[in-house]
Write a protein that holds these residues in place. Structure first.
Motif, short mmCIF file in Angstrom:
data_model
loop_
_atom_site.label_atom_id
_atom_site.label_comp_id
_atom_site.label_asym_id
_atom_site.label_seq_id
_atom_site.Cartn_x
_atom_site.Cartn_y
_atom_site.Cartn_z
N ARG A 146 -2.38 3.84 8.71
CA ARG A 146 -0.95 4.12 8.91
C ARG A 146 -0.26 4.56 7.62
O ARG A 146 0.71 5.33 7.67
CB ARG A 146 -0.26 2.90 9.52
CG ARG A 146 -0.98 2.31 10.73
CD ARG A 146 -1.32 3.35 11.78
NE ARG A 146 -2.19 2.77 12.82
CZ ARG A 146 -2.78 3.46 13.77
NH1 ARG A 146 -2.62 4.77 13.84
NH2 ARG A 146 -3.55 2.85 14.66
N THR A 147 -0.73 4.08 6.47
CA THR A 147 -0.22 4.62 5.21
C THR A 147 -0.50 6.11 5.14
O THR A 147 0.35 6.91 4.74
CB THR A 147 -0.86 3.89 4.02
OG1 THR A 147 -0.32 2.57 3.95
CG2 THR A 147 -0.56 4.60 2.71
N GLY A 148 -1.71 6.51 5.56
CA GLY A 148 -2.05 7.93 5.55
C GLY A 148 -1.16 8.75 6.45
O GLY A 148 -0.70 9.84 6.08
N SER A 149 -0.86 8.24 7.65
CA SER A 149 -0.01 9.00 8.57
C SER A 149 1.41 9.11 8.03
O SER A 149 2.07 10.16 8.15
CB SER A 149 -0.02 8.36 9.95
OG SER A 149 0.49 7.04 9.91
N GLY A 202 -0.12 13.61 -5.92
CA GLY A 202 -1.40 13.12 -5.46
C GLY A 202 -1.26 11.69 -4.99
O GLY A 202 -0.85 10.80 -5.75
N VAL A 203 -1.56 11.42 -3.72
CA VAL A 203 -1.39 10.10 -3.13
C VAL A 203 -2.66 9.72 -2.38
O VAL A 203 -3.53 10.55 -2.14
CB VAL A 203 -0.16 10.04 -2.20
CG1 VAL A 203 1.13 10.16 -3.00
CG2 VAL A 203 -0.23 11.14 -1.14
N GLU A 204 -2.74 8.45 -1.96
CA GLU A 204 -3.96 7.91 -1.37
C GLU A 204 -3.65 7.16 -0.08
O GLU A 204 -2.75 6.32 -0.04
CB GLU A 204 -4.65 6.96 -2.36
CG GLU A 204 -5.97 6.42 -1.91
CD GLU A 204 -7.11 7.41 -2.06
OE1 GLU A 204 -8.20 7.13 -1.53
OE2 GLU A 204 -6.90 8.45 -2.71
N ALA A 205 -4.45 7.44 0.96
CA ALA A 205 -4.36 6.69 2.21
C ALA A 205 -5.26 5.47 2.09
O ALA A 205 -6.47 5.56 2.24
CB ALA A 205 -4.79 7.56 3.38
N ASN A 238 0.82 -1.21 0.00
CA ASN A 238 0.00 0.00 0.00
C ASN A 238 0.86 1.26 0.00
O ASN A 238 0.62 2.20 -0.77
CB ASN A 238 -0.90 0.03 1.24
CG ASN A 238 -2.06 -0.93 1.16
OD1 ASN A 238 -2.38 -1.45 0.10
ND2 ASN A 238 -2.70 -1.19 2.29
N LEU A 239 1.85 1.28 0.90
CA LEU A 239 2.60 2.51 1.14
C LEU A 239 3.65 2.79 0.08
O LEU A 239 3.79 3.93 -0.40
CB LEU A 239 3.26 2.43 2.52
CG LEU A 239 4.18 3.59 2.92
CD1 LEU A 239 3.45 4.92 2.86
CD2 LEU A 239 4.77 3.35 4.31
N ILE A 240 4.42 1.79 -0.31
CA ILE A 240 5.57 2.04 -1.18
C ILE A 240 5.17 2.65 -2.52
O ILE A 240 5.80 3.63 -2.97
CB ILE A 240 6.40 0.75 -1.35
CG1 ILE A 240 7.07 0.40 -0.01
CG2 ILE A 240 7.46 0.91 -2.43
CD1 ILE A 240 7.78 -0.93 0.00
N PRO A 241 4.13 2.15 -3.22
CA PRO A 241 3.76 2.80 -4.49
C PRO A 241 3.38 4.27 -4.32
O PRO A 241 3.62 5.09 -5.23
CB PRO A 241 2.57 1.97 -4.97
CG PRO A 241 2.74 0.64 -4.33
CD PRO A 241 3.32 0.93 -2.99
N GLN A 242 2.81 4.63 -3.18
CA GLN A 242 2.46 6.03 -2.95
C GLN A 242 3.72 6.89 -2.79
O GLN A 242 3.81 8.00 -3.33
CB GLN A 242 1.58 6.16 -1.71
CG GLN A 242 0.34 5.29 -1.71
CD GLN A 242 -0.59 5.59 -2.87
OE1 GLN A 242 -0.82 6.74 -3.23
NE2 GLN A 242 -1.12 4.54 -3.49
N GLY A 244 10.16 8.64 -4.34
CA GLY A 244 10.93 7.76 -3.48
C GLY A 244 11.52 6.59 -4.25
O GLY A 244 10.89 6.05 -5.16
N GLU A 245 12.71 6.21 -3.89
CA GLU A 245 13.38 5.06 -4.49
C GLU A 245 13.53 4.00 -3.41
O GLU A 245 14.41 4.07 -2.55
CB GLU A 245 14.74 5.46 -5.06
CG GLU A 245 14.64 6.47 -6.20
CD GLU A 245 15.98 6.83 -6.79
OE1 GLU A 245 17.00 6.26 -6.31
OE2 GLU A 245 16.03 7.67 -7.70
N ILE A 246 12.66 3.00 -3.46
CA ILE A 246 12.55 1.99 -2.41
C ILE A 246 12.55 0.62 -3.07
O ILE A 246 11.80 0.39 -4.02
CB ILE A 246 11.28 2.19 -1.58
CG1 ILE A 246 11.24 3.60 -0.98
CG2 ILE A 246 11.18 1.14 -0.48
CD1 ILE A 246 9.91 3.98 -0.37
N THR A 247 13.36 -0.28 -2.58
CA THR A 247 13.44 -1.64 -3.11
C THR A 247 12.63 -2.58 -2.22
O THR A 247 12.90 -2.69 -1.02
CB THR A 247 14.89 -2.12 -3.16
OG1 THR A 247 15.65 -1.24 -3.99
CG2 THR A 247 14.97 -3.54 -3.73
#
Length: 440
Positions: A393-396, A386-389, A354-358, A364-367
Motif C-alpha cells: 500500500r505504500t507503493g500504491s 527516488g522513493v521505495e515501496a 514506511n510511507l511518510i518518510p517517502q 511533503g510536510e506531514i506531522t
C-alpha cells in the motif's frame, strides 16, 4: 508505447505528471479475498473450483505452499485465472513449508487445512513486508478453544490437533481480527463443530468465505455481535462447487484516487459497489463526484470542487468502516486538496513510518502525531524523487503522489507492489498515465 508494463523485477517504476487520466479499466480479483477462499477450499478436502483468481505473487505463493503441503492446484488449459483445488490421497508431512511460507503474511490461513490433512501444522512467523507486529495471539486462542496444542519458538509456531471438543465452540475476540475470524470459521469446518464467535470481523473478505461455505451446505449467520456456523447434516458432493473471487476493492480504490488526483474522469469495472462505499464517502467529503454502481465505480474528476473541509480518514475494523488498505492512497490524494487532514491507522502501526518518510523525500510536510496518526495541511505541491515501496500500500500511495509531482518519481520495491497487484502500473498506463518500468 506498450499497453502493459513488463514484468521485470529488477526494474523501478518511473512516473511523470501528464494529462488527466481517462477511459475504462477492469480490476483483477482481490488478493485479500482470494487468500482465505483458497484456504477454505483446501480445508474442505474436496475438489473446489475458484474463478477470477488474481496473478498477484502472494496468491501464487499460497498456491505453491498448498502443492508442497499435499494438494493439487490445477489451471484449466488457457485459463490462468481459474484454479481447481484438489486434495491428494496421501500427503507429505507439513513441516517443509519453511522459507516460502515466511515470505507472506497469509500463510497462517493454512493452519486449519493442514490440521485437516495431517493433524498438525508447523509454520514460520508471518512475513511479507514491514508494517508492524504480526501478532498471532488471537489465532492461538482460537485453536486452543478447539482443544489444539500450540507451541511457539523463535522460528515459528506449531499447532497440533488435540482431543475434539464436544458441543459448540464459543469464544469472543477482543478485537475484530480478520485473520482470527477466518481461523475460527475454517477450524470449525475441519472439526465439524458448531461455532459461536463473538465480535467477529465482518469485512467483505470474511463474508465471501461465509457465502462460499453456505453454498456447499454450511448454515452461517453473521451479525455485528455474533457469528454462528453449523456443520451440515449432509454435504452434496456430486458437483464441484464453483467460487468466484470478487473484484479487488483496494485496486479499485487506488485507481480511483489516481484518477481524482489528476482531475480525470474514468470508469473502473469489476468492483462490488458496497465494498468501496467508505472510500466513496471520503471522496465526496473532498468534493470529488463519483457514481457508485453495482459493479462499476465512475470518478468524475473533471467536476471536482474542493470543499476545503478536513478529511478524517480513520481506518477501522468495525463493520462498514474504512478498510486500512484504503488509507495510504487516500493520503496520497489528500495532499493535493485544501484543508487540514487527519489520518489514522491503528491496525497497522508501522505503515505510517514506511510511507511518510517517502513522501517527505518528495517535499511533503506531514506531522506524525503518533505511530498510528498523522496530520498535514494541503494543498501541497510535491517534487519527483527516488522513493521505495516497502509494502504494497505504500507503493500504491506513492504512485498516486507521483502522478501530480513535478518531475520524475522513481519507485523501487516493485516486488512489493506485485504481491498485491499483478499489474497496477499497467492499469494506470491504460488510463493514460505517463508510467513505465526502467532499469535503474
Amino acid at each position: 508505447m506498450s499497453t502493459r508494463v513488463p514484468a521485470v523485477t529488477s526494474q523501478v517504476i518511473a512516473i511523470r505528471p501528464g494529462r488527466p487520466l481517462a477511459g475504462a479499466v477492469t480490476v483483477d480479483g482481490s488478493k485479500n479475498a482470494a487468500l482465505p477462499l483458497v484456504a477454505a477450499a483446501a480445508a474442505l478436502l474436496r475438489p473446489v473450483r475458484l474463478d477470477n483468481v488474481p496473478a498477484s505473487s502472494d496468491v501464487q505463493t499460497l498456491l505453491d505452499l498448498l502443492r508442497h503441503a499435499g494438494w493439487n492446484t490445477e489451471h484449466p488449459v488457457g485459463d490462468d485465472h481459474t484454479v481447481l483445488v484438489l486434495p491428494r490421497e496421501t500427503a507429505p508431512a507439513p513441516d517443509g513449508l519453511g522459507e516460502a511460507a515466511s515470505s507472506i503474511r497469509a500463510s497462517y490461513y493454512l493452519v486449519p487445512s493442514l490440521i485437516a490433512l495431517c493433524g498438525r501444522a508447523r509454520l514460520p512467523w508471518p512475513g511479507g513486508c514491514r508494517i508492524g507486529d504480526r501478532g498471532m495471539e488471537q489465532h492461538f486462542k482460537v485453536y486452543e478453544a478447539f482443544g489444539d496444542r500450540v507451541r511457539v519458538d523463535d522460528n515459528g509456531y506449531a499447532v497440533e490437533a488435540g482431543k475434539a471438543v464436544r458441543g459448540t465452540v464459543s469464544l469472543v475476540l477482543p478485537f475484530r481480527s480478520r485473520g482470527a475470524t477466518i481461523a475460527a470459521v475454517l477450524r470449525a469446518v475441519v472439526a465439524s463443530t458448531p461455532l459461536r464467535l463473538g465480535q467477529p470481523n465482518l469485512s467483505p473478505e470474511v463474508l465471501g468465505v461465509l457465502n462460499a461455505l453456505t453454498a456447499v451446505g454450511y448454515p452461517c449467520r453473521a451479525g455485528d455481535r455474533v457469528l454462528t456456523l453449523v456443520p451440515p447434516s449432509s454435504v452434496l458432493e456430486e458437483d464441484v462447487p464453483v467460487w468466484k473471487v470478487p473484484g479487488d476493492k483496494i485496486e479499485a480504490g487506488t485507481l480511483a484516487c489516481a484518477v481524482a488526483a489528476t482531475g480525470g474522469t474514468a470508469r473502473i469495472d469489476g468492483v462490488h459497489g458496497p465494498d468501496v462505499t467508505p472510500l466513496v464517502g471520503a471522496l465526496h467529503r473532498m468534493g470529488i463526484p463519483t457514481t457508485n454502481e453495482p459493479e462499476t465505480l465512475v470518478i468524475h474528476g473533471r467536476d471536482t470542487q474542493p470543499t476545503g473541509r478536513p478529511l478524517r480518514a480513520m481506518a477501522t475494523l468495525a463493520p462498514g468502516g474504512l478498510d486500512a488498505d484504503f488509507e495510504p492512497p487516500l493520503l496520497g490524494l489528500a495532499l493535493g486538496f485544501p484543508g487540514t487532514h487527519l489520518f489514522s491507522d491503528p491496525i497497522n502501526p508501522g505503515r505510517h513510518s514506511n510511507l511518510i518518510p517517502q513522501l517527505v523525500r518528495m517535499g511533503g510536510e506531514i506531522t506524525e502525531l503518533s505511530s498510528t496518526e498523522c496530520r498535514f495541511t494541503g494543498p501541497q505541491r510535491l517534487t519527483g524523487a527516488g522513493v521505495e515501496a516497502t509494502d504494497i500500500r505504500t507503493g500504491s500511495a506513492l504512485m498516486v503522489a507521483g502522478l501530480t509531482a513535478r518531475g520524475v518519481t522513481t519507485l523501487g520495491g516493485v516486488d512489493q507492489i506485485r504481491r498485491g497487484h499483478a499489474d497496477l502500473p499497467g492499469k494506470l498506463l491504460t488510463l493514460g498515465a505517463d508510467i513505465c518500468e526502467v532499469t535503474p
